[in-house]
Design a protein around this motif. Structure first.
Motif, PDB file in Angstrom:
ATOM      1  N   ARG A   1       0.768  -1.416  -0.011  1.00  0.00           N
ATOM      2  CA  ARG A   1       0.016  -0.082  -0.047  1.00  0.00           C
ATOM      3  C   ARG A   1       0.843   1.222   0.136  1.00  0.00           C
ATOM      4  O   ARG A   1       0.408   2.220  -0.659  1.00  0.00           O
ATOM      5  CB  ARG A   1      -1.093  -0.193   1.255  1.00  0.00           C
ATOM      6  CG  ARG A   1      -1.976  -0.896   1.381  1.00  0.00           C
ATOM      7  CD  ARG A   1      -2.831  -0.823   2.214  1.00  0.00           C
ATOM      8  NE  ARG A   1      -2.664  -0.986   3.566  1.00  0.00           N
ATOM      9  CZ  ARG A   1      -2.424  -2.256   4.288  1.00  0.00           C
ATOM     10  NH1 ARG A   1      -3.030  -3.257   3.691  1.00  0.00           N
ATOM     11  NH2 ARG A   1      -1.968  -2.033   5.379  1.00  0.00           N
ATOM     12  N   ALA A   2       2.090   1.239   0.772  1.00  0.00           N
ATOM     13  CA  ALA A   2       2.747   2.114   0.788  1.00  0.00           C
ATOM     14  C   ALA A   2       3.376   2.871  -0.557  1.00  0.00           C
ATOM     15  O   ALA A   2       3.426   3.977  -0.886  1.00  0.00           O
ATOM     16  CB  ALA A   2       4.056   2.173   1.776  1.00  0.00           C
ATOM     17  N   VAL A   3       4.076   1.659  -1.139  1.00  0.00           N
ATOM     18  CA  VAL A   3       4.485   1.723  -2.644  1.00  0.00           C
ATOM     19  C   VAL A   3       3.425   2.301  -3.607  1.00  0.00           C
ATOM     20  O   VAL A   3       3.726   3.200  -4.409  1.00  0.00           O
ATOM     21  CB  VAL A   3       5.077   0.340  -2.933  1.00  0.00           C
ATOM     22  CG1 VAL A   3       5.360   0.545  -4.494  1.00  0.00           C
ATOM     23  CG2 VAL A   3       6.281   0.077  -2.288  1.00  0.00           C
ATOM     24  N   PHE A   4       2.260   1.742  -3.388  1.00  0.00           N
ATOM     25  CA  PHE A   4       1.323   2.251  -4.368  1.00  0.00           C
ATOM     26  C   PHE A   4       0.868   3.649  -4.109  1.00  0.00           C
ATOM     27  O   PHE A   4       0.742   4.469  -5.187  1.00  0.00           O
ATOM     28  CB  PHE A   4      -0.123   1.278  -4.073  1.00  0.00           C
ATOM     29  CG  PHE A   4      -1.014   1.648  -5.168  1.00  0.00           C
ATOM     30  CD1 PHE A   4      -1.071   1.057  -6.678  1.00  0.00           C
ATOM     31  CD2 PHE A   4      -2.304   2.377  -4.858  1.00  0.00           C
ATOM     32  CE1 PHE A   4      -2.118   1.293  -7.343  1.00  0.00           C
ATOM     33  CE2 PHE A   4      -3.158   2.586  -5.960  1.00  0.00           C
ATOM     34  CZ  PHE A   4      -3.206   2.105  -6.931  1.00  0.00           C
ATOM     35  N   HIS A   5       0.778   4.098  -2.999  1.00  0.00           N
ATOM     36  CA  HIS A   5       0.502   5.466  -2.688  1.00  0.00           C
ATOM     37  C   HIS A   5       1.785   6.438  -3.044  1.00  0.00           C
ATOM     38  O   HIS A   5       1.531   7.762  -3.486  1.00  0.00           O
ATOM     39  CB  HIS A   5       0.051   5.657  -1.228  1.00  0.00           C
ATOM     40  CG  HIS A   5      -1.150   5.202  -0.787  1.00  0.00           C
ATOM     41  ND1 HIS A   5      -2.532   5.136  -1.552  1.00  0.00           N
ATOM     42  CD2 HIS A   5      -1.596   4.024   0.097  1.00  0.00           C
ATOM     43  CE1 HIS A   5      -3.211   4.636  -0.838  1.00  0.00           C
ATOM     44  NE2 HIS A   5      -2.775   3.836  -0.030  1.00  0.00           N
ATOM     45  N   ALA A   6       2.887   5.951  -2.684  1.00  0.00           N
ATOM     46  CA  ALA A   6       4.064   6.728  -3.018  1.00  0.00           C
ATOM     47  C   ALA A   6       4.408   6.906  -4.331  1.00  0.00           C
ATOM     48  O   ALA A   6       4.823   8.068  -4.938  1.00  0.00           O
ATOM     49  CB  ALA A   6       5.574   6.026  -2.609  1.00  0.00           C
ATOM     50  N   THR A   7       3.537   6.140  -5.340  1.00  0.00           N
ATOM     51  CA  THR A   7       3.881   6.592  -6.635  1.00  0.00           C
ATOM     52  C   THR A   7       2.689   6.888  -7.429  1.00  0.00           C
ATOM     53  O   THR A   7       2.585   6.900  -8.514  1.00  0.00           O
ATOM     54  CB  THR A   7       4.094   4.836  -7.337  1.00  0.00           C
ATOM     55  OG1 THR A   7       3.443   3.862  -7.046  1.00  0.00           O
ATOM     56  CG2 THR A   7       5.629   4.267  -7.032  1.00  0.00           C
ATOM     57  N   GLY A   8       1.900   7.304  -6.613  1.00  0.00           N
ATOM     58  CA  GLY A   8       0.366   7.797  -7.065  1.00  0.00           C
ATOM     59  C   GLY A   8       0.612   8.794  -7.967  1.00  0.00           C
ATOM     60  O   GLY A   8      -0.312   8.949  -8.915  1.00  0.00           O
ATOM     61  N   ARG A   9       1.530   9.716  -8.219  1.00  0.00           N
ATOM     62  CA  ARG A   9       1.769  10.772  -8.902  1.00  0.00           C
ATOM     63  C   ARG A   9       1.860  10.450 -10.423  1.00  0.00           C
ATOM     64  O   ARG A   9       1.646  10.888 -11.518  1.00  0.00           O
ATOM     65  CB  ARG A   9       3.093  11.695  -8.570  1.00  0.00           C
ATOM     66  CG  ARG A   9       3.230  13.002  -9.577  1.00  0.00           C
ATOM     67  CD  ARG A   9       4.254  13.596  -9.011  1.00  0.00           C
ATOM     68  NE  ARG A   9       4.594  14.801  -9.768  1.00  0.00           N
ATOM     69  CZ  ARG A   9       5.705  15.030 -10.603  1.00  0.00           C
ATOM     70  NH1 ARG A   9       6.543  14.064 -10.301  1.00  0.00           N
ATOM     71  NH2 ARG A   9       5.950  16.125 -11.350  1.00  0.00           N
TER      72      ARG A   9
END
Length: 201
Positions: free
Chosen positions: A157-165
């Motif tokens: 989830r952290a990876v997904f949110h961190a790459t949201g841009r």
């Protein structure tokens, strides 16, 4: 377009026609009658496959989202490749898929931004599928010793949110700016560094 008979009218054909109608009229003006007219059938024939306009919109949204999920699932399932390479390729494929949709068909992309905001369960299921795929890759990395995390699902989830841009449609305007690929690579490099086992200093 040739009229559809009851034998040839399928849910998939209806969804294809709905995309064309949405592209032409936009989500605010497109109606089930427009879809039926494009197919050469009565609107009742469309309703036999999709009971309501909302159900039709949900189905066409899910179809669009599933195309991305299917592309990524092949990378997730490729256990012959190192988890770190799979994770980088997975994130790259997600970014490229979203950029392609925004750049190649901007009218339909804008329409889907509206539809996904109104969608009932399709978006939630799509996000759960994507983070589930990421979790699977990270779990493989933990098993091989490439990654060190006590909670692969939380890390996913952290990876997904961190790459949201680089995949959230709300950022689509920045995807073609100069330097965006360098920004993407820097973020992915940082995330991979954070997932690796930390060496004693």
């Amino acid at each position: 377009m040739a009229p559809q008979t009851s034998e040839t009218l399928t849910a998939e054909r209806i969804l294809e026609a709905t995309e064309e109608v949405l592209r032409r009229h936009g989500p605010a003006k497109a109606t089930v009658v427009d879809v039926a007219r494009a197919l050469g059938v009565s609107h009742g024939s469309v309703y036999r496959h999709f009971r309501t306009k909302a159900a039709l919109r949900e189905a066409v949204t899910k179809r669009w989202l599933d195309l991305t999920s299917q592309t990524l699932s092949g990378i997730t399932a490729d256990e012959g490749r190192a988890p770190e390479a799979r994770l980088r390729d997975w994130l790259t494929a997600l970014f490229e898929a979203k950029r392609r949709k925004a750049g190649d068909d901007p009218e339909l992309f804008a329409t889907y931004m509206v539809l996904t905001a109104d969608s009932g369960t399709a978006v939630g299921e799509h996000l759960a599928d994507l983070t589930g795929q990421l979790t699977s890759i990270i779990e493989a990395g933990v098993a091989s010793g490439a990654f060190a995390t006590a909670d692969p699902a939380a890390s996913a989830r952290a990876v997904f949110h961190a790459t949201g841009r680089f995949h959230d449609p709300g950022y689509s305007e920045v995807w073609e700016r100069p330097g965006i690929e360098d920004d993407f690579t820097a973020v992915v490099d940082l995330l991979l560094h954070g997932l690796r086992p930390q060496r004693p200093s």
